[in-house]
Design a protein around this motif. Structure first.
Motif, PDB file in Angstrom:
ATOM      1  N   ALA A 111       0.833  -1.204   0.000  1.00 17.71           N
ATOM      2  CA  ALA A 111       0.000   0.000   0.000  1.00 17.71           C
ATOM      3  C   ALA A 111       0.866   1.253   0.000  1.00 17.71           C
ATOM      4  CB  ALA A 111      -0.914  -0.007   1.233  1.00 17.71           C
ATOM      5  N   TYR A 112       1.938   1.221   0.783  1.00 11.18           N
ATOM      6  CA  TYR A 112       2.872   2.352   0.849  1.00 11.18           C
ATOM      7  C   TYR A 112       3.427   2.659  -0.541  1.00 11.18           C
ATOM      8  CZ  TYR A 112       6.617   5.219   2.845  1.00 11.18           C
ATOM      9  OH  TYR A 112       7.458   6.251   3.175  1.00 11.18           O
ATOM     10  N   GLU A 113       3.807   1.607  -1.272  1.00 10.74           N
ATOM     11  CA  GLU A 113       4.350   1.785  -2.621  1.00 10.74           C
ATOM     12  C   GLU A 113       3.292   2.358  -3.557  1.00 10.74           C
ATOM     13  OE1 GLU A 113       5.827  -2.005  -3.767  1.00 10.74           O
ATOM     14  OE2 GLU A 113       7.280  -2.121  -2.128  1.00 10.74           O
ATOM     15  N   CYS A 114       2.053   1.885  -3.431  1.00  8.94           N
ATOM     16  CA  CYS A 114       0.966   2.401  -4.276  1.00  8.94           C
ATOM     17  C   CYS A 114       0.759   3.894  -4.039  1.00  8.94           C
ATOM     18  CB  CYS A 114      -0.328   1.634  -3.996  1.00  8.94           C
ATOM     19  SG  CYS A 114      -0.334  -0.086  -4.523  1.00  8.94           S
ATOM     20  N   LEU A 115       0.768   4.297  -2.782  1.00  5.29           N
ATOM     21  CA  LEU A 115       0.591   5.714  -2.455  1.00  5.29           C
ATOM     22  C   LEU A 115       1.770   6.546  -2.952  1.00  5.29           C
ATOM     23  CD1 LEU A 115      -0.790   5.219   1.165  1.00  5.29           C
ATOM     24  CD2 LEU A 115      -2.081   6.121  -0.783  1.00  5.29           C
ATOM     25  N   GLN A 116       2.975   5.967  -2.872  1.00 11.44           N
ATOM     26  CA  GLN A 116       4.159   6.660  -3.401  1.00 11.44           C
ATOM     27  C   GLN A 116       4.016   6.901  -4.903  1.00 11.44           C
ATOM     28  OE1 GLN A 116       6.913   7.983  -2.315  1.00 11.44           O
ATOM     29  NE2 GLN A 116       7.516   7.109  -0.342  1.00 11.44           N
ATOM     30  N   HIS A 117       3.325   5.996  -5.595  1.00 13.98           N
ATOM     31  CA  HIS A 117       3.143   6.128  -7.039  1.00 13.98           C
ATOM     32  C   HIS A 117       1.995   7.064  -7.405  1.00 13.98           C
ATOM     33  CE1 HIS A 117       5.844   2.676  -7.389  1.00 13.98           C
ATOM     34  NE2 HIS A 117       5.941   2.965  -8.662  1.00 13.98           N
ATOM     35  N   GLY A 118       1.331   7.651  -6.401  1.00  9.42           N
ATOM     36  CA  GLY A 118       0.294   8.627  -6.684  1.00  9.42           C
ATOM     37  C   GLY A 118      -1.122   8.104  -6.634  1.00  9.42           C
ATOM     38  N   MET A 119      -1.322   6.840  -6.269  1.00 10.79           N
ATOM     39  CA  MET A 119      -2.673   6.310  -6.160  1.00 10.79           C
ATOM     40  C   MET A 119      -3.368   6.931  -4.956  1.00 10.79           C
ATOM     41  SD  MET A 119      -2.055   2.253  -7.062  1.00 10.79           S
ATOM     42  CE  MET A 119      -3.775   1.838  -6.759  1.00 10.79           C
ATOM     43  N   SER A 120      -4.673   7.111  -5.061  1.00 10.26           N
ATOM     44  CA  SER A 120      -5.443   7.660  -3.948  1.00 10.26           C
ATOM     45  C   SER A 120      -5.635   6.598  -2.874  1.00 10.26           C
ATOM     46  CB  SER A 120      -6.808   8.142  -4.437  1.00 10.26           C
ATOM     47  OG  SER A 120      -7.609   7.032  -4.832  1.00 10.26           O
ATOM     48  N   ILE A 121      -6.137   7.042  -1.713  1.00 12.98           N
ATOM     49  CA  ILE A 121      -6.378   6.100  -0.623  1.00 12.98           C
ATOM     50  C   ILE A 121      -7.419   5.066  -1.040  1.00 12.98           C
ATOM     51  CG2 ILE A 121      -7.259   5.871   1.735  1.00 12.98           C
ATOM     52  CD1 ILE A 121      -6.115   8.637   2.312  1.00 12.98           C
ATOM     53  N   LYS A 122      -8.489   5.502  -1.688  1.00  9.71           N
ATOM     54  CA  LYS A 122      -9.534   4.569  -2.132  1.00  9.71           C
ATOM     55  C   LYS A 122      -8.989   3.587  -3.156  1.00  9.71           C
ATOM     56  CE  LYS A 122     -13.773   7.211  -1.273  1.00  9.71           C
ATOM     57  NZ  LYS A 122     -14.996   7.791  -1.890  1.00  9.71           N
ATOM     58  N   GLU A 123      -8.253   4.095  -4.143  1.00  9.37           N
ATOM     59  CA  GLU A 123      -7.683   3.213  -5.167  1.00  9.37           C
ATOM     60  C   GLU A 123      -6.760   2.173  -4.552  1.00  9.37           C
ATOM     61  OE1 GLU A 123      -7.458   6.225  -9.054  1.00  9.37           O
ATOM     62  OE2 GLU A 123      -5.827   6.183  -7.574  1.00  9.37           O
ATOM     63  N   THR A 124      -5.944   2.618  -3.606  1.00  8.60           N
ATOM     64  CA  THR A 124      -5.019   1.694  -2.935  1.00  8.60           C
ATOM     65  C   THR A 124      -5.778   0.650  -2.143  1.00  8.60           C
ATOM     66  OG1 THR A 124      -3.343   3.440  -2.774  1.00  8.60           O
ATOM     67  CG2 THR A 124      -3.102   1.537  -1.328  1.00  8.60           C
ATOM     68  N   ALA A 125      -6.773   1.101  -1.394  1.00 12.31           N
ATOM     69  CA  ALA A 125      -7.562   0.176  -0.574  1.00 12.31           C
ATOM     70  C   ALA A 125      -8.247  -0.880  -1.447  1.00 12.31           C
ATOM     71  CB  ALA A 125      -8.602   0.943   0.237  1.00 12.31           C
ATOM     72  N   TYR A 126      -8.909  -0.442  -2.510  1.00  8.89           N
ATOM     73  CA  TYR A 126      -9.625  -1.385  -3.377  1.00  8.89           C
ATOM     74  C   TYR A 126      -8.663  -2.337  -4.086  1.00  8.89           C
ATOM     75  CZ  TYR A 126     -13.666   1.702  -2.701  1.00  8.89           C
ATOM     76  OH  TYR A 126     -14.682   2.444  -2.151  1.00  8.89           O
ATOM     77  N   SER A 127      -7.488  -1.822  -4.496  1.00 10.14           N
ATOM     78  CA  SER A 127      -6.530  -2.671  -5.207  1.00 10.14           C
ATOM     79  C   SER A 127      -5.983  -3.784  -4.321  1.00 10.14           C
ATOM     80  CB  SER A 127      -5.366  -1.820  -5.747  1.00 10.14           C
ATOM     81  OG  SER A 127      -4.534  -1.366  -4.691  1.00 10.14           O
ATOM     82  N   LEU A 128      -6.029  -3.566  -2.994  1.00  9.20           N
ATOM     83  CA  LEU A 128      -5.522  -4.575  -2.059  1.00  9.20           C
ATOM     84  C   LEU A 128      -6.650  -5.367  -1.396  1.00  9.20           C
ATOM     85  CD1 LEU A 128      -2.646  -2.503  -0.437  1.00  9.20           C
ATOM     86  CD2 LEU A 128      -2.424  -4.452  -1.969  1.00  9.20           C
ATOM     87  N   GLY A 129      -7.849  -5.259  -1.962  1.00  4.74           N
ATOM     88  CA  GLY A 129      -8.950  -6.090  -1.500  1.00  4.74           C
ATOM     89  C   GLY A 129      -9.750  -5.552  -0.338  1.00  4.74           C
ATOM     90  N   TYR A 130      -9.492  -4.304   0.070  1.00  4.64           N
ATOM     91  CA  TYR A 130     -10.249  -3.711   1.174  1.00  4.64           C
ATOM     92  C   TYR A 130     -11.535  -3.087   0.631  1.00  4.64           C
ATOM     93  CZ  TYR A 130      -6.264  -4.310   4.294  1.00  4.64           C
ATOM     94  OH  TYR A 130      -5.255  -4.845   5.053  1.00  4.64           O
ATOM     95  N   ILE A 131     -12.658  -3.496   1.186  1.00  2.00           N
ATOM     96  CA  ILE A 131     -13.939  -2.947   0.762  1.00  2.00           C
ATOM     97  C   ILE A 131     -14.178  -1.583   1.391  1.00  2.00           C
ATOM     98  CG2 ILE A 131     -16.447  -3.333   0.782  1.00  2.00           C
ATOM     99  CD1 ILE A 131     -15.880  -6.329   0.855  1.00  2.00           C
ATOM    100  N   ASP A 132     -13.697  -1.403   2.610  1.00  2.00           N
ATOM    101  CA  ASP A 132     -13.902  -0.160   3.359  1.00  2.00           C
ATOM    102  C   ASP A 132     -12.579   0.608   3.462  1.00  2.00           C
ATOM    103  OD1 ASP A 132     -14.538   1.875   5.073  1.00  2.00           O
ATOM    104  OD2 ASP A 132     -15.150   0.594   6.759  1.00  2.00           O
ATOM    105  N   PRO A 133     -12.430   1.726   2.746  1.00  3.13           N
ATOM    106  CA  PRO A 133     -11.194   2.526   2.820  1.00  3.13           C
ATOM    107  C   PRO A 133     -10.885   3.017   4.231  1.00  3.13           C
ATOM    108  CG  PRO A 133     -12.499   3.178   0.920  1.00  3.13           C
ATOM    109  CD  PRO A 133     -13.367   2.263   1.754  1.00  3.13           C
ATOM    110  N   ASN A 134     -11.917   3.241   5.046  1.00  4.86           N
ATOM    111  CA  ASN A 134     -11.682   3.695   6.419  1.00  4.86           C
ATOM    112  C   ASN A 134     -10.988   2.611   7.241  1.00  4.86           C
ATOM    113  OD1 ASN A 134     -12.881   6.257   6.062  1.00  4.86           O
ATOM    114  ND2 ASN A 134     -14.919   5.413   6.415  1.00  4.86           N
ATOM    115  N   TYR A 135     -11.425   1.376   7.048  1.00  7.57           N
ATOM    116  CA  TYR A 135     -10.774   0.272   7.759  1.00  7.57           C
ATOM    117  C   TYR A 135      -9.339   0.106   7.264  1.00  7.57           C
ATOM    118  CZ  TYR A 135      -9.627  -4.411   9.357  1.00  7.57           C
ATOM    119  OH  TYR A 135      -8.993  -5.481   9.930  1.00  7.57           O
ATOM    120  N   PHE A 136      -9.141   0.239   5.955  1.00  4.74           N
ATOM    121  CA  PHE A 136      -7.788   0.177   5.399  1.00  4.74           C
ATOM    122  C   PHE A 136      -6.897   1.235   6.048  1.00  4.74           C
ATOM    123  CE2 PHE A 136      -5.112   2.588   2.406  1.00  4.74           C
ATOM    124  CZ  PHE A 136      -4.081   1.671   2.240  1.00  4.74           C
TER     125      PHE A 136
END
Length: 304
Positions: free
Chosen positions: A230-255
């Motif tokens: 997730a850290y790497e995804c955020l470093q690449h400019g992905m949003s919190i929601k995009e990162t959460a969904y890409s890693l299988g998290y349904i709820d970005p808040n829980y992520f």
């Protein structure tokens, strides 16, 4: 007609980015209160002696010795009564199977590491030890630097783990982590039974192996791997929601809650670049010294 079959070979170590490259001299009274960060770092003593505290364990290193700091590992750097010089590489890589963090380098290994450093500073742009870019038309050579560093580390770790028993444990560790990494995007954590079946090893062996190399339980380490991705995804400019969904998290808040628990701060893009960390975070339970604060530069540079 000849039918050619592909035979897969695991790439045991891959360095994907550099954070810092430096060689520095320090006076006989030098003291560094300490830090921790989400990437690997190697510190090689080129001259003199130094004392390094790692999560409460003190190591006294002298010229020719190297220590590897793992991600999220608190470490200090102090003189041992005389001036000293260190060569440092910090980088993001696949997990390293380190049984003991300290290595005694041979003359040949010392020469190789110094040559890698000299080649690195010749092609990489560095600002106060931090890697900020690649010199013009030097991308290919920069890639060679990473490959040479990979080969150096693979050889170093492999040569120090020559006995058959340790090699088997190292091999199991790589297989277990590879199985975990293939499941990082799953919506639900894998069952340890499934990993055991895929790796053809027992559940108890998985637990003991992961604990030996990482000091975490298997599922704790799976979550850590997930948050590092997730850290790497955020470093690449992905949003919190995009990162959460890409890693299988349904709820970005829980992520976000899981990310903060593991990394130590919320997954805010602004804080990814430069954040203030406190050594009293819950994911560093082994640290018992008074709270310290420091600014952690999270910028890193990818070399393809």
């Amino acid at each position: 007609m000849q039918i050619w079959k592909e035979f897969p070979i695991d790439n045991r170590l891959t360095i994907s980015s550099l954070y810092t490259v430096s060689k520095r001299r320090f006076p006989e009274n030098y003291q560094f209160e300490g830090e921790f960060h989400a990437f690997y770092e190697i510190v090689y003593i080129t001259e003199g002696k130094a004392r390094i505290d790692v999560d409460g364990t003190e190591y006294k290193l002298h010229k020719g010795q190297l220590i590897i700091h793992s991600p999220d590992e608190f470490h200090t750097l102090n003189s041992d009564g005389i001036p000293f010089e260190v060569l440092i590489f910090s980088f993001n890589s696949s997990p390293l199977p380190i049984s003991s963090p300290v290595f005694n380098l041979t003359d040949y290994e010392s020469q190789q590491l110094n040559e890698i450093y000299e080649q690195a500073v010749g092609v990489i742009m560095i600002d106060d030890c931090q890697v900020i870019g690649i010199n013009e038309n030097q991308a290919a050579i920069a890639s060679i630097v990473l490959k040479r560093l990979e080969i150096f580390l693979i050889s170093l770790i492999n040569d120090r783990s020559s006995n058959e028993k340790y090699n088997a444990k190292t091999y199991n560790y790589f297989r277990i982590v590879s199985a975990m990494q293939r499941r990082l995007c799953d919506a639900t954590p894998p069952h340890i039974e499934d990993i055991a079946k895929e790796c053809n090893i027992s559940i108890s062996t998985i637990s003991k192996t992961i604990l030996r190399f990482t000091k975490h339980s298997a599922m704790e380490y799976y979550t850590i791997l997930k948050m590092q991705r997730a850290y790497e995804c955020l470093q690449h400019g992905m949003s919190i929601k995009e990162t959460a969904y890409s890693l299988g998290y349904i709820d970005p808040n829980y992520f976000s809650k899981v990310f903060k628990k593991i990394i130590g701060y919320p997954p805010s893009p602004e804080k990814i670049c430069s954040v203030l960390l406190e050594f009293t975070k819950p994911f560093l339970p082994r640290f018992r010294k008074p709270a310290l604060k420091f600014v952690f530069p999270c910028q890193f540079f990818f070399i393809k």
